[in-house]
Design a protein around this motif. Structure first.
Motif, PDB file in Angstrom:
ATOM      1  N   VAL A  27       0.858  -1.182   0.000  1.00  0.00           N
ATOM      2  CA  VAL A  27       0.000   0.000   0.000  1.00  0.00           C
ATOM      3  C   VAL A  27       0.894   1.231   0.000  1.00  0.00           C
ATOM      4  O   VAL A  27       1.752   1.378   0.861  1.00  0.00           O
ATOM      5  CB  VAL A  27      -0.923   0.030   1.247  1.00  0.00           C
ATOM      6  CG1 VAL A  27      -1.768   1.320   1.237  1.00  0.00           C
ATOM      7  CG2 VAL A  27      -1.835  -1.184   1.297  1.00  0.00           C
ATOM      8  N   MET A  28       0.696   2.079  -1.009  1.00  0.00           N
ATOM      9  CA  MET A  28       1.422   3.352  -1.037  1.00  0.00           C
ATOM     10  C   MET A  28       0.431   4.454  -0.683  1.00  0.00           C
ATOM     11  O   MET A  28      -0.698   4.456  -1.170  1.00  0.00           O
ATOM     12  CB  MET A  28       1.974   3.589  -2.441  1.00  0.00           C
ATOM     13  CG  MET A  28       2.365   5.021  -2.707  1.00  0.00           C
ATOM     14  SD  MET A  28       4.100   5.178  -3.093  1.00  0.00           S
ATOM     15  CE  MET A  28       4.203   6.919  -3.441  1.00  0.00           C
ATOM     16  N   THR A  29       0.818   5.352   0.201  1.00  0.00           N
ATOM     17  CA  THR A  29      -0.005   6.528   0.481  1.00  0.00           C
ATOM     18  C   THR A  29       0.834   7.767   0.229  1.00  0.00           C
ATOM     19  O   THR A  29       2.020   7.794   0.567  1.00  0.00           O
ATOM     20  CB  THR A  29      -0.493   6.553   1.945  1.00  0.00           C
ATOM     21  OG1 THR A  29       0.630   6.526   2.819  1.00  0.00           O
ATOM     22  CG2 THR A  29      -1.415   5.383   2.243  1.00  0.00           C
ATOM     23  N   THR A  30       0.231   8.778  -0.384  1.00  0.00           N
ATOM     24  CA  THR A  30       0.930  10.043  -0.583  1.00  0.00           C
ATOM     25  C   THR A  30       0.271  11.085   0.314  1.00  0.00           C
ATOM     26  O   THR A  30      -0.924  11.339   0.213  1.00  0.00           O
ATOM     27  CB  THR A  30       0.877  10.491  -2.055  1.00  0.00           C
ATOM     28  OG1 THR A  30      -0.489  10.559  -2.480  1.00  0.00           O
ATOM     29  CG2 THR A  30       1.613   9.517  -2.952  1.00  0.00           C
ATOM     30  N   LEU A  31       1.064  11.640   1.211  1.00  0.00           N
ATOM     31  CA  LEU A  31       0.564  12.639   2.155  1.00  0.00           C
ATOM     32  C   LEU A  31       0.865  14.022   1.593  1.00  0.00           C
ATOM     33  O   LEU A  31       2.025  14.432   1.531  1.00  0.00           O
ATOM     34  CB  LEU A  31       1.249  12.457   3.516  1.00  0.00           C
ATOM     35  CG  LEU A  31       1.094  11.079   4.174  1.00  0.00           C
ATOM     36  CD1 LEU A  31       1.950  10.989   5.436  1.00  0.00           C
ATOM     37  CD2 LEU A  31      -0.364  10.781   4.506  1.00  0.00           C
ATOM     38  N   GLY A  32      -0.175  14.705   1.131  1.00  0.00           N
ATOM     39  CA  GLY A  32       0.008  16.026   0.534  1.00  0.00           C
ATOM     40  C   GLY A  32      -1.179  16.901   0.861  1.00  0.00           C
ATOM     41  O   GLY A  32      -1.613  16.975   2.009  1.00  0.00           O
ATOM     42  N   THR A  33      -1.731  17.549  -0.176  1.00  0.00           N
ATOM     43  CA  THR A  33      -2.943  18.355  -0.008  1.00  0.00           C
ATOM     44  C   THR A  33      -4.050  17.468   0.543  1.00  0.00           C
ATOM     45  O   THR A  33      -4.810  17.852   1.425  1.00  0.00           O
ATOM     46  CB  THR A  33      -3.380  18.955  -1.366  1.00  0.00           C
ATOM     47  OG1 THR A  33      -2.274  19.628  -1.937  1.00  0.00           O
ATOM     48  CG2 THR A  33      -4.534  19.916  -1.191  1.00  0.00           C
ATOM     49  N   GLU A  55      -8.296   5.160  -3.565  1.00  0.00           N
ATOM     50  CA  GLU A  55      -8.882   6.288  -2.810  1.00  0.00           C
ATOM     51  C   GLU A  55      -8.972   6.055  -1.306  1.00  0.00           C
ATOM     52  O   GLU A  55      -9.977   6.359  -0.652  1.00  0.00           O
ATOM     53  CB  GLU A  55     -10.279   6.623  -3.367  1.00  0.00           C
ATOM     54  CG  GLU A  55     -10.274   7.190  -4.776  1.00  0.00           C
ATOM     55  CD  GLU A  55      -9.665   8.591  -4.872  1.00  0.00           C
ATOM     56  OE1 GLU A  55     -10.319   9.561  -4.484  1.00  0.00           O
ATOM     57  OE2 GLU A  55      -8.527   8.691  -5.347  1.00  0.00           O
ATOM     58  N   LEU A  56      -7.901   5.502  -0.739  1.00  0.00           N
ATOM     59  CA  LEU A  56      -7.919   5.173   0.699  1.00  0.00           C
ATOM     60  C   LEU A  56      -7.755   6.399   1.600  1.00  0.00           C
ATOM     61  O   LEU A  56      -7.889   6.298   2.811  1.00  0.00           O
ATOM     62  CB  LEU A  56      -6.831   4.138   1.011  1.00  0.00           C
ATOM     63  CG  LEU A  56      -7.040   2.774   0.344  1.00  0.00           C
ATOM     64  CD1 LEU A  56      -5.811   1.896   0.527  1.00  0.00           C
ATOM     65  CD2 LEU A  56      -8.281   2.073   0.875  1.00  0.00           C
ATOM     66  N   GLY A  57      -7.517   7.554   1.003  1.00  0.00           N
ATOM     67  CA  GLY A  57      -7.499   8.792   1.784  1.00  0.00           C
ATOM     68  C   GLY A  57      -8.890   9.197   2.243  1.00  0.00           C
ATOM     69  O   GLY A  57      -9.043  10.054   3.110  1.00  0.00           O
ATOM     70  N   HIS A  58      -9.898   8.573   1.643  1.00  0.00           N
ATOM     71  CA  HIS A  58     -11.284   8.915   1.984  1.00  0.00           C
ATOM     72  C   HIS A  58     -11.934   7.905   2.924  1.00  0.00           C
ATOM     73  O   HIS A  58     -13.164   7.898   3.063  1.00  0.00           O
ATOM     74  CB  HIS A  58     -12.116   9.066   0.713  1.00  0.00           C
ATOM     75  CG  HIS A  58     -11.673  10.208  -0.147  1.00  0.00           C
ATOM     76  ND1 HIS A  58     -11.630  11.506   0.307  1.00  0.00           N
ATOM     77  CD2 HIS A  58     -11.210  10.242  -1.426  1.00  0.00           C
ATOM     78  CE1 HIS A  58     -11.178  12.294  -0.659  1.00  0.00           C
ATOM     79  NE2 HIS A  58     -10.903  11.553  -1.710  1.00  0.00           N
ATOM     80  N   LEU A  59     -11.130   7.065   3.570  1.00  0.00           N
ATOM     81  CA  LEU A  59     -11.693   6.206   4.619  1.00  0.00           C
ATOM     82  C   LEU A  59     -12.335   7.095   5.676  1.00  0.00           C
ATOM     83  O   LEU A  59     -11.779   8.139   6.036  1.00  0.00           O
ATOM     84  CB  LEU A  59     -10.581   5.394   5.297  1.00  0.00           C
ATOM     85  CG  LEU A  59     -10.004   4.182   4.567  1.00  0.00           C
ATOM     86  CD1 LEU A  59      -8.894   3.581   5.413  1.00  0.00           C
ATOM     87  CD2 LEU A  59     -11.084   3.149   4.286  1.00  0.00           C
ATOM     88  N   GLU A  60     -13.505   6.678   6.166  1.00  0.00           N
ATOM     89  CA  GLU A  60     -14.112   7.445   7.251  1.00  0.00           C
ATOM     90  C   GLU A  60     -13.602   6.897   8.580  1.00  0.00           C
ATOM     91  O   GLU A  60     -13.752   5.712   8.881  1.00  0.00           O
ATOM     92  CB  GLU A  60     -15.637   7.353   7.206  1.00  0.00           C
ATOM     93  CG  GLU A  60     -16.282   8.289   8.209  1.00  0.00           C
ATOM     94  CD  GLU A  60     -17.811   8.212   8.216  1.00  0.00           C
ATOM     95  OE1 GLU A  60     -18.365   8.095   9.326  1.00  0.00           O
ATOM     96  OE2 GLU A  60     -18.414   8.246   7.136  1.00  0.00           O
ATOM     97  N   ILE A  61     -12.942   7.767   9.325  1.00  0.00           N
ATOM     98  CA  ILE A  61     -12.386   7.375  10.623  1.00  0.00           C
ATOM     99  C   ILE A  61     -12.874   8.362  11.681  1.00  0.00           C
ATOM    100  O   ILE A  61     -12.684   9.578  11.525  1.00  0.00           O
ATOM    101  CB  ILE A  61     -10.835   7.330  10.572  1.00  0.00           C
ATOM    102  CG1 ILE A  61     -10.381   6.300   9.519  1.00  0.00           C
ATOM    103  CG2 ILE A  61     -10.252   6.990  11.933  1.00  0.00           C
ATOM    104  CD1 ILE A  61      -8.895   6.258   9.273  1.00  0.00           C
TER     105      ILE A  61
END
Length: 253
Positions: A134-140, A157-163
């Motif tokens: 799993v690659m995640t890019t932390l930016g905007t 689109e794993l930046g849109h997980l609801e946590i």
């Protein structure tokens, strides 16, 4: 007669359109990168003209394989489904045929985080890794790429997980760290929550962290307590171009 040059990668971002031919044996640029400011407004027609300008610049070295183009949005079957940092006219726009017509060349259109993930797998931090990366890019925001045994599972689109009732990227993106003036330790608490959830859902074999902030990875990655090895990306802002070129060269595999 077919022209066996080098595959070309073009990375479309909110502020710049960057491209270069790539030597796929080394994963290095084979010529100096060209950058042109992203037009304002960044409509499909305006951006296509800039992409063509970048492609023409490398006409003498590029081969006959498709041109790889990244976009900051979800892409399904050549249609752009979301638009982060680019004009909303891209939404539900059938971009691949239009770009092929403008460039007079076969292209492959891909999400920018997916391209970066592919590059890290073949030439960077995840090179040689089997299983689920799993690659995640932390930016905007938070972009993501899922790759299983070398095969890209696009548009994750794993930046849109609801946590905890929040869209994850509205709490844990690096832009939020800046906006709220969080220390690395404070931000790491939010990242811990995010990556723990990611880990519990997917049980990956490796997590790679990209985005500009990854250059400071030693300030926050050691603060995270995870089962999964988590490492900084190594290709930085070259990853989109390299991944796009790699995907283009292997389009017909």
């Amino acid at each position: 007669m077919a022209k066996h040059g080098l595959p070309l990668g073009i990375d479309v971002g909110g502020s710049g359109v960057k491209g270069a031919p790539v030597d796929l044996t080394t994963g290095e640029f084979a010529a100096k990168r060209m950058r042109v400011d992203t037009p304002v407004p960044s409509t499909p027609t305006a951006v296509a003209a800039v992409i063509a300008q970048v492609a023409d610049h490398f006409d003498d070295v590029r081969g006959d394989s498709p041109i790889g183009v990244t976009i900051p949005g979800v892409v399904t079957h050549g249609v752009v489904r979301s638009a982060a940092n680019i004009d909303k006219l891209w939404l539900d726009f059938d971009a691949e045929p239009m770009l092929e017509k403008v460039l007079e060349h076969d292209i492959i259109l891909v999400n920018d985080a997916d391209a970066a993930g592919v590059a890290e797998l073949h030439y960077g931090a995840a090179k040689g890794h089997k299983g689920l990366v799993v690659m995640t890019t932390l930016g905007t925001g938070i972009g993501s790429a899922l790759i299983y045994d070398g095969v890209l599972i696009p548009n994750s689109e794993l930046g849109h997980l609801e946590i905890d009732g929040h869209d994850a990227e509205t709490r844990a993106a690096s832009s939020i760290k800046e906006k709220e003036g969080l220390s690395y330790a404070e931000w790491a608490t939010r990242l811990q929550r995010y990556y723990s959830q990611l880990e519990a859902l997917l049980w990956p074999d490796l997590i790679v962290v990209g985005g500009g902030v990854s250059k400071d990875a030693d300030q926050f990655l050691p603060l995270l307590k995870l089962r999964t090895p988590i490492v900084p990306a190594t290709l930085r802002n070259k990853a989109g171009i390299i991944g796009a070129a790699h995907l283009a060269a292997h389009k017909n595999d």
